[in-house]
Design a protein around this motif. Structure first.
Motif, PDB file in Angstrom:
ATOM      1  N   ARG A   1      32.358  43.055  36.837  1.00 30.78           N
ATOM      2  CA  ARG A   1      32.810  42.018  37.740  1.00 30.78           C
ATOM      3  C   ARG A   1      31.753  40.922  37.883  1.00 30.78           C
ATOM      4  NH1 ARG A   1      36.938  41.798  41.282  1.00 30.78           N
ATOM      5  NH2 ARG A   1      37.833  43.806  40.780  1.00 30.78           N
TER       6      ARG A   1
ATOM      7  N   GLU B   1      44.300  39.760  30.921  1.00 31.88           N
ATOM      8  CA  GLU B   1      44.252  38.327  30.587  1.00 31.88           C
ATOM      9  C   GLU B   1      43.508  38.079  29.288  1.00 31.88           C
ATOM     10  OE1 GLU B   1      43.815  35.466  33.747  1.00 31.88           O
ATOM     11  OE2 GLU B   1      43.694  37.109  35.190  1.00 31.88           O
TER      12      GLU B   1
ATOM     13  N   PRO C   1      49.738  36.914  41.742  1.00 31.53           N
ATOM     14  CA  PRO C   1      48.742  35.911  42.117  1.00 31.53           C
ATOM     15  C   PRO C   1      47.321  36.463  42.034  1.00 31.53           C
ATOM     16  CG  PRO C   1      49.940  36.668  44.052  1.00 31.53           C
ATOM     17  CD  PRO C   1      50.620  37.274  42.869  1.00 31.53           C
ATOM     18  N   SER C   2      46.386  35.556  42.033  1.00 32.86           N
ATOM     19  CA  SER C   2      44.984  35.954  41.967  1.00 32.86           C
ATOM     20  C   SER C   2      44.627  36.833  43.165  1.00 32.86           C
ATOM     21  CB  SER C   2      44.110  34.704  41.949  1.00 32.86           C
ATOM     22  OG  SER C   2      42.820  35.029  41.537  1.00 32.86           O
ATOM     23  N   GLY C   3      43.937  37.883  42.911  1.00 34.76           N
ATOM     24  CA  GLY C   3      43.533  38.777  43.994  1.00 34.76           C
ATOM     25  C   GLY C   3      44.580  39.799  44.341  1.00 34.76           C
ATOM     26  N   ALA C   4      45.652  39.852  43.561  1.00 33.99           N
ATOM     27  CA  ALA C   4      46.736  40.767  43.878  1.00 33.99           C
ATOM     28  C   ALA C   4      46.350  42.215  43.581  1.00 33.99           C
ATOM     29  CB  ALA C   4      47.986  40.390  43.081  1.00 33.99           C
ATOM     30  N   GLY C   5      45.382  42.402  42.724  1.00 32.21           N
ATOM     31  CA  GLY C   5      44.978  43.769  42.393  1.00 32.21           C
ATOM     32  C   GLY C   5      45.260  44.147  40.961  1.00 32.21           C
ATOM     33  N   LYS C   6      45.549  43.167  40.128  1.00 30.98           N
ATOM     34  CA  LYS C   6      45.932  43.455  38.737  1.00 30.98           C
ATOM     35  C   LYS C   6      44.777  44.108  37.978  1.00 30.98           C
ATOM     36  CE  LYS C   6      46.743  39.066  37.925  1.00 30.98           C
ATOM     37  NZ  LYS C   6      46.364  38.477  39.221  1.00 30.98           N
ATOM     38  N   SER C   7      43.607  43.462  38.060  1.00 29.83           N
ATOM     39  CA  SER C   7      42.459  44.005  37.331  1.00 29.83           C
ATOM     40  C   SER C   7      42.105  45.396  37.859  1.00 29.83           C
ATOM     41  CB  SER C   7      41.251  43.085  37.468  1.00 29.83           C
ATOM     42  OG  SER C   7      41.524  41.850  36.857  1.00 29.83           O
ATOM     43  N   THR C   8      42.260  45.552  39.160  1.00 26.01           N
ATOM     44  CA  THR C   8      41.962  46.848  39.760  1.00 26.01           C
ATOM     45  C   THR C   8      42.867  47.920  39.171  1.00 26.01           C
ATOM     46  OG1 THR C   8      41.415  45.650  41.781  1.00 26.01           O
ATOM     47  CG2 THR C   8      41.709  48.023  41.966  1.00 26.01           C
TER      48      THR C   8
ATOM     49  N   TYR D   1      38.621  49.182  49.616  1.00 30.51           N
ATOM     50  CA  TYR D   1      37.173  48.915  49.637  1.00 30.51           C
ATOM     51  C   TYR D   1      36.716  48.960  51.066  1.00 30.51           C
ATOM     52  CZ  TYR D   1      36.933  47.413  44.797  1.00 30.51           C
ATOM     53  OH  TYR D   1      36.954  47.379  43.445  1.00 30.51           O
TER      54      TYR D   1
ATOM     55  N   GLN E   1      39.122  40.598  30.847  1.00 31.09           N
ATOM     56  CA  GLN E   1      39.402  39.232  31.257  1.00 31.09           C
ATOM     57  C   GLN E   1      38.306  38.295  30.743  1.00 31.09           C
ATOM     58  OE1 GLN E   1      40.286  39.214  35.401  1.00 31.09           O
ATOM     59  NE2 GLN E   1      40.841  37.055  35.470  1.00 31.09           N
TER      60      GLN E   1
ATOM     61  N   HIS F   1      48.991  35.339  33.347  1.00 37.41           N
ATOM     62  CA  HIS F   1      49.631  34.393  34.257  1.00 37.41           C
ATOM     63  C   HIS F   1      50.649  33.541  33.512  1.00 37.41           C
ATOM     64  CE1 HIS F   1      47.041  35.234  37.664  1.00 37.41           C
ATOM     65  NE2 HIS F   1      45.979  35.155  36.875  1.00 37.41           N
TER      66      HIS F   1
ATOM     67  N   VAL G   1      43.450  47.267  48.527  1.00 35.80           N
ATOM     68  CA  VAL G   1      43.597  46.481  47.302  1.00 35.80           C
ATOM     69  C   VAL G   1      44.851  46.901  46.554  1.00 35.80           C
ATOM     70  CG1 VAL G   1      42.507  45.810  45.153  1.00 35.80           C
ATOM     71  CG2 VAL G   1      41.116  46.220  47.176  1.00 35.80           C
TER      72      VAL G   1
HETATM   73  N1  LIG Z   1      33.659  45.406  44.931  1.00 31.57           N
HETATM   74  C1  LIG Z   1      34.586  44.920  45.719  1.00 31.57           C
HETATM   75  N2  LIG Z   1      34.429  44.962  47.059  1.00 31.57           N
HETATM   76  C2  LIG Z   1      35.377  44.486  47.887  1.00 31.57           C
HETATM   77  N3  LIG Z   1      36.510  43.969  47.456  1.00 31.57           N
HETATM   78  C3  LIG Z   1      36.743  43.894  46.141  1.00 31.57           C
HETATM   79  C4  LIG Z   1      35.804  44.372  45.216  1.00 31.57           C
HETATM   80  N4  LIG Z   1      36.307  44.204  43.971  1.00 31.57           N
HETATM   81  C5  LIG Z   1      37.519  43.608  44.136  1.00 31.57           C
HETATM   82  N5  LIG Z   1      37.780  43.439  45.426  1.00 31.57           N
HETATM   83  C6  LIG Z   1      38.987  42.841  46.004  1.00 31.57           C
HETATM   84  O1  LIG Z   1      40.105  43.461  45.429  1.00 31.57           O
HETATM   85  C7  LIG Z   1      41.165  42.515  45.353  1.00 31.57           C
HETATM   86  C8  LIG Z   1      41.820  42.629  43.986  1.00 31.57           C
HETATM   87  O2  LIG Z   1      40.969  42.150  42.994  1.00 31.57           O
HETATM   88  P1  LIG Z   1      41.455  42.077  41.470  1.00 31.57           P
HETATM   89  O3  LIG Z   1      40.255  41.703  40.642  1.00 31.57           O
HETATM   90  O4  LIG Z   1      42.128  43.340  41.131  1.00 31.57           O
HETATM   91  O5  LIG Z   1      42.468  40.862  41.533  1.00 31.57           O
HETATM   92  P2  LIG Z   1      43.292  40.239  40.324  1.00 31.57           P
HETATM   93  O6  LIG Z   1      44.689  40.461  40.701  1.00 31.57           O
HETATM   94  O7  LIG Z   1      42.814  40.763  39.054  1.00 31.57           O
HETATM   95  O8  LIG Z   1      42.940  38.700  40.467  1.00 31.57           O
HETATM   96  P3  LIG Z   1      42.694  37.582  39.311  1.00 31.57           P
HETATM   97  O9  LIG Z   1      44.017  37.163  38.876  1.00 31.57           O
HETATM   98  O10 LIG Z   1      41.949  36.511  39.991  1.00 31.57           O
HETATM   99  O11 LIG Z   1      41.906  38.254  38.246  1.00 31.57           O
HETATM  100  C9  LIG Z   1      40.562  41.159  45.626  1.00 31.57           C
HETATM  101  O12 LIG Z   1      41.014  40.728  46.892  1.00 31.57           O
HETATM  102  C10 LIG Z   1      39.081  41.394  45.637  1.00 31.57           C
HETATM  103  O13 LIG Z   1      38.493  40.585  46.642  1.00 31.57           O
END
Ligand SMILES: Nc1ncnc2c1ncn2[C@@H]1O[C@H](COP(=O)(O)OP(=O)(O)OP(=O)(O)O)[C@@H](O)[C@H]1O
Ligand SMILES: [Mg+2]
Lengths: 229, 890
Positions: free
Chosen positions: B888, A167, A39-46, A11, A90, A199, A20
């Motif tokens: 999101r 999730e 962990p949260s923010g690891a990038g799973k949803s991405t 990003y 989610q 999780h 990410v």
């Molecule tokens: N539009 C965006 N702009 C900047 N950063 C983003 C954007 N969308 C997601 N991110 C970043 O990408 C990273 C991964 O986000 P993601 O949603 O994939 O995490 P996650 O592993 O699914 O977390 P969780 O378990 O909390 O759902 C995060 O650090 C988030 O801040």
């Protein structure tokens, strides 16, 4: 069925690029039941978004069967998505001003299924998820668990080859969670490929393969790639 | 704080999506932060340390210890300073939403400007058209004949009226004419009026210099005197007061100047902005025998001032009696002649009335649409603001402060829109006047009407202030807690329905306007394509007035005119030229003469004879105009010398000799002259293409050389092979060579004259078209705003749909469908309304019915197209929703 090679996602942020996902290499075979953890923010949803072709803005290679997704334009991706994928979010992401039945009907309309057939499929799935009595209610009139059930049903109704569940049991009581997991397992037994994010160790145990994600890197899971289901 | 944050996001999506600005969830946070920063900057500029400034700023936006701080703030910040701050924030808010601001200001400006411009004209023409003192006492008087209810008054009748009536303080007559002005420099042809001695006193007009006429001036043989216009006085006499007693040469006669008439005095018989050089001479001095003949109508109009307490109706009754008495005394001329008394106000504004009423209706609709648009804009914004303000309040800003902030913002908006509106009103009034001159009676003074401007301003500004406060009222109504909680879902459908209803109304109103404009346009095209019965292309007419020496005898004048024709025929580029007098088509000259079939006893009253327009046609007249000869022959050289001969048109032939061959038949032109019909030509339209009263009359042509008496001026008419107006210079030269004292004036192409006859029709069409255009634009903005707003609301839902496999075109279809439904509802309503309303303008239509299906169809297509286009822009934005981003945000 799925092969990711050197998939990367960034990003743009004020200072520079935020990574990410980094150099993701991943193979998932048809019929597998894969769990993504981290962990949260690891990038799973991405990652799920990329596999589900909701996100087209990344680098690397992605083959879905023999379709080179990274070379497809947006329209063809949507077509491919319709052909393959059912997505459970989610957050349930039901449409508030449509009834349960209408929510279920929606993916079918986008797949150009004819009306009588759609009605049959909706009736069938309502029956299978034991929600016939709720079909004319709006999402706001359902409990969280019921809403998630509808969301799963909606992902399943198009008979996808691949179910991506981010999730799916997130905010549910464990007994309801188990019901959803059982449903996914059931589908997997019938041959549907499942990729889920959770999780919860217990839910992860529903499948033999776990991929660990941390800070955008795959730290574990590649080794078990060959494990049969 | 969790719900707050997600609320902020939801809010920004909605708020910023209204005008399609990049949706970022940091925007509002940045907005609030920038407000804080502004306060800090102000504080630092005022000499505080940055830390202190920040503390003060947070306090103002809403600190933690709100109550305490609020008190201190009120003590510490003078009202004027905090107001200035509100103004600055207001400006900033408007700058941050340029789309919203531009649309709101434009809507206000169009509403105010268009309304005022047209209202001003309508007000001047319909409501207060008479620029004289005690206008309600003034009436115009005409004679009623069997053919028209507004015939000119023979001078002899006027004298009898003056003697016999008891209803009027004064009764005057005036007769428009043209004079050749010689003496200083080149001879010029200028307009003038022959007026009764009491003319100016009846109207209540006083000369700015000298005196007006006296009874003693108003007689044959009295000393020749004249009044001149202020314009002429300035131009020719350098505003010298010594002008009184000097002489002015009119038609070769020296007249003593006795007074100067103010320049704002306008003469009714003329249209346009009014010529600046005008002369007035006493009517009674004129010794022309025609003037005193009761059979001859020269176009004299009478104007009277009613005695106090006498109504126009009573005057009408008395004048009817007087006319009846005259009919008994003079049965040959007056048997069927009555008198018509028409209030001047009605006489002036009368024929513009339907057009102006339709335009007023149109203006009302535009204003309505503009207000509807504003309402929608502000309501949509209120939704966004309500939540933002609730947050502010939660942070500690007082309700009063918030309301003041909103009020300041609305006021800025209102002032901006209002000033652009005032500007537009001024420009618009001027624009309307440039369109009007040919049709607006020049007597009327049109200025931007301040009362009207005020009313329009008040209406639109009030709506801005009212709806601008909506968000504050909303928080007060629902309470802070629910203001914060509201995620935009629970009440959105209600809101959406109100907005949709407003848009549907707007669309239906603009459909009505478009249909009206469309019908006028089709009428115009129909009229324009009507053949006048001759070929107007490449025809030029020029008026020539000979010098007094050459007018000394008919024989001499005729010889000079002949010479002129020959000279002009020889100019390269002139194909064929002729001379003419009388009812030359579209020249504005039109007069009818009584005719009767010879051998049958005519009715004793001339008014019961057949009447036909008469043209004195020189050689080749029919070739110049290409009027087809149907039977018989044209005039030959010797025709003027032998027994009288005429050509008549089909119309007259049908009247006089139904089902017979008219050639060789004889007709009586008045009691003395009998002429033989030698040819039959096609009927031509004399004054207008749209079937006006004059076109129903037949036409009669007699040889130019047979014109009785000396024509002081004549119309040269020619067909050219080059651009007609380019010949004007060489024509002038040739005339100069033949008669150096002659005046050449009024060079006009026939096409120009025809186009001039359509001026009023064109004006109505352009104005209504402009209004319809504005309405269409406003409706488009309206539907665009609402769809944009809805797309913003639906971003999340659209994201879900895309994640479920919707293709962009599915989304496009969805959004367009939503707009399409509104458009369809508006169109259906508008069609119903139009079917009822267009009937009211039937009198303005020509050749199309008030429910012309193809106009309706075309308008529906245009409106639907524009509506869909307006939806297409936000729909494209919807197509580009990124599901990952949209999902999101929840
Ligand atoms: N539009 C965006 N702009 C900047 N950063 C983003 C954007 N969308 C997601 N991110 C970043 O990408 C990273 C991964 O986000 P993601 O949603 O994939 O995490 P996650 O592993 O699914 O977390 P969780 O378990 O909390 O759902 C995060 O650090 C988030 O801040
Ligand atoms: Mg996630």
């Amino acid at each position: 069925m799925i092969r990711l090679a050197n998939v990367e996602k960034t990003y743009e942020s004020g200072a520079g690029n935020t990574w990410v996902l980094r150099r993701i290499n991943l193979d998932i075979r048809e019929g597998e039941f894969v769990t993504v953890m981290g962990p949260s923010g690891a990038g799973k949803s991405t990652l799920m978004g990329i596999i589900g072709m909701l996100d087209g803005d990344w680098r690397g290679e992605y083959f879905l069967d023999d379709h080179a997704v990274h070379r497809l334009d947006n329209r063809r991706r949507v077509e491919l998505h319709k052909q393959y994928i059912g997505f459970v979010f989610q957050q349930y992401h039901l449409i508030d001003n449509l009834t349960v039945a209408e929510n279920l009907d929606l993916p079918l309309t986008y797949r150009d299924v004819r009306r009588p057939e759609r009605q049959a499929l909706v009736a069938d799935i309502l029956d299978r998820f034991q929600m016939v009595g709720k079909k004319d209610l709006y999402p706001s009139q359902l409990s969280g668990g019921q809403q998630q059930l509808v969301a799963v049903a909606r992902a399943v109704i198009g008979k996808p080859k691949l179910i991506l569940a981010d999730e799916p049991t997130g905010s549910l009581h464990s007994s309801q969670g188990k019901m959803i997991m059982d449903t996914l397992k059931n589908l997997n037994d019938q041959g549907t490929t499942i990729v889920q994010v959770t999780h919860n160790e217990a839910w992860a145990a529903y499948g033999p393969r776990v991929i660990q994600l941390a800070d955008g890197w795959i730290v574990d899971g590649q080794a078990k790639a060959g494990a049969p289901c | 704080m969790k719900p707050l944050k997600s609320n902020l996001r939801a809010l920004t999506v909605r708020f910023s999506s209204l005008f399609g600005r990049a949706t970022g969830d940091r925007e509002l946070e940045a907005e609030l932060e920038s407000h804080v920063q502004m306060h800090i900057d102000d504080g630092v500029r005022a000499g505080m340390s940055p830390e202190e400034a920040r503390r003060q700023a947070l306090m103002k936006i809403g600190g933690v210890e709100q109550t305490k701080e609020a008190c201190r703030e009120r003590r510490g910040l003078p009202l004027i300073e905090s107001l200035l701050q509100d103004v600055r924030f207001g400006l900033r808010m408007l700058r941050k939403n340029p789309g919203f601001t531009a649309v709101a200001v434009l809507t206000l400006a169009l509403g105010i400007g268009a309304t005022t411009a047209i209202f001003s004209v309508a007000d001047a023409v319909l409501l207060n058209p008479v620029p004289f003192p005690r206008p309600s006492q003034l009436v115009d008087l005409y004679e009623k004949t069997s053919t028209t209810s507004r015939a000119g008054v023979p001078y002899a009748d006027l004298l009898d009226w003056q003697r016999d009536n008891r209803s009027f303080e004064g009764l005057a007559g005036y007769l428009g004419d043209e004079f050749t002005l010689t003496g200083s420099g080149k001879p010029a042809r200028i307009p003038g009026e022959r007026v009764s001695a009491n003319f100016f006193s009846v109207l209540g007009v006083h000369p700015i210099l000298g005196r007006s006429f006296r009874g003693a001036d108003d007689r044959v043989g009295a000393q020749p005197v004249a009044l001149i216009s202020e314009g002429l006085w300035k131009r020719a006499f350098a505003s010298n007061t010594a002008v009184l007693g000097e002489t002015i040469d009119l038609n070769g006669q020296a007249r003593v100047i006795v007074g100067v008439v103010p320049s704002d005095f306008r003469i009714f018989s003329r249209f346009g902005s009014g010529p600046s050089d005008v002369v007035f001479v006493p009517l009674g001095q004129w010794n022309a025998s025609r003037l005193r003949d009761r059979d001859v109508r020269m176009g004299l109009t009478a104007v009277g001032r009613l005695r106090p307490g006498v109504t126009a109706g009573q005057a009408q009754a008395e004048m009817g009696q007087i006319a009846a008495n005259l009919a008994k005394t003079y049965p040959t001329s007056n048997a069927t002649v009555g008198a018509a008394v028409i209030p001047m106000k009605q006489d002036i504004g009368g024929n513009l009335r339907p057009a102006l009423l339709v335009l007023l209706g149109a203006v009302g609709l535009v204003l309505l649409i503009a207000c509807a648009n504003l309402t929608n804009l502000l309501l949509a914004r209120a939704r966004g603001r309500a939540q933002e303000l609730a947050i502010r309040e939660a942070l500690g800003a007082s309700q009063k402060r918030i309301r003041r902030q909103l009020l300041v913002e609305s006021t800025i908006l209102a002032l901006a829109g209002g000033s652009v509106g005032i500007l537009l009103a001024g420009l618009g009034t001027r624009y309307v006047l440039t369109l009007f001159p040919a049709v607006l009676p020049s007597i009327v003074h049109v200025e931007t009407n301040l009362g009207v401007l005020g009313a329009a301003l008040a209406i639109s500004l009030l709506s801005v202030l009212l709806f601008g406060l909506a968000p504050a009222l909303k928080i007060s109504a629902v309470g802070l807690q629910s203001g914060l909680k509201e995620t935009g879902r629970s009440t959105s459908s209600v809101h959406h329905r109100t907005q949709a209803a407003v848009v549907v109304t707007e669309i239906s109103l603009s459909l009505v306007l478009l249909v009206a404009a469309g019908l006028l346009m089709r009428s115009f095209v129909r009229v324009w394509s009507t053949s006048p019965g001759f070929d107007p292309k490449d025809v030029l007419t020029v008026s020539v007035s000979l010098s007094p020496e050459n007018l000394s005898s008919p024989r001499k004048a005729l010889a000079v005119y002949r010479e002129l024709r020959e000279q002009i025929s020889a100019i390269p580029g002139v194909k064929v030229a002729s001379l003419s007098l009388g009812s030359v088509p579209f020249s504005g000259d039109w007069s009818a003469y009584p005719l009767w079939r010879s051998g049958k006893t005519p009715p004793s009253a001339l008014t019961q004879w057949h009447w036909a327009a008469a043209v004195a046609a020189g050689p080749d007249y029919f070739r110049v105009l290409r009027i087809p000869l149907i039977r018989g022959r044209e005039f030959a050289q010797q025709d003027a010398l032998s027994a009288p001969v005429v050509l008549i048109d089909q119309e007259l032939a049908r009247e006089l000799f139904p089902n017979e061959d008219p050639i060789g038949k004889r007709l009586d032109m008045g009691p003395q002259v009998t002429a033989e019909v030698i040819g039959l030509v096609q009927h031509v339209l004399p004054t207008g293409l749209d079937g006006d009263a004059a076109s129903a009359f037949g036409q009669m042509y007699f040889p130019y050389a047979a014109f009785p008496g000396v024509p002081s001026s004549t119309t040269l008419i020619l067909r050219s092979s080059v651009k007609p107006l380019s010949l004007a210079g060489s024509i002038r030269d040739r005339v100069d060579a033949v008669d150096p004292g002659a005046v050449v004036y009024n060079a006009r192409t026939m096409e120009e004259m025809i186009s001039g006859s359509l001026a009023q029709r064109r004006l109505s069409m352009i104005l209504l078209g402009t209004f319809a255009g504005i309405a269409l634009m406003l409706a488009a903005i309206g539907i665009y705003g609402v769809i944009s707003y809805l797309v913003g609301q639906r971003t999340h839902e659209i994201g879900i749909r895309m994640a479920l496999g919707a293709q962009p075109r599915d989304i496009l279809r969805d959004v367009l469908g939503q707009g399409g439904k509104m458009a369809a509802a508006g169109i259906a309503l508008g069609l119903l309304a139009s079917l009822g309303l267009t009937r009211l303008m039937a009198s303005m239509l020509f050749g199309v019915s008030a429910t012309d299906p193809s106009t309706f169809a075309a308008v529906v297509a245009v409106l639907l197209g524009v509506a869909l286009l307006a939806c297409w822009i936000p729909a494209r934005r919807a197509m580009r929703v990124d599901p990952m981003v949209a999902l999101r945000h929840e």
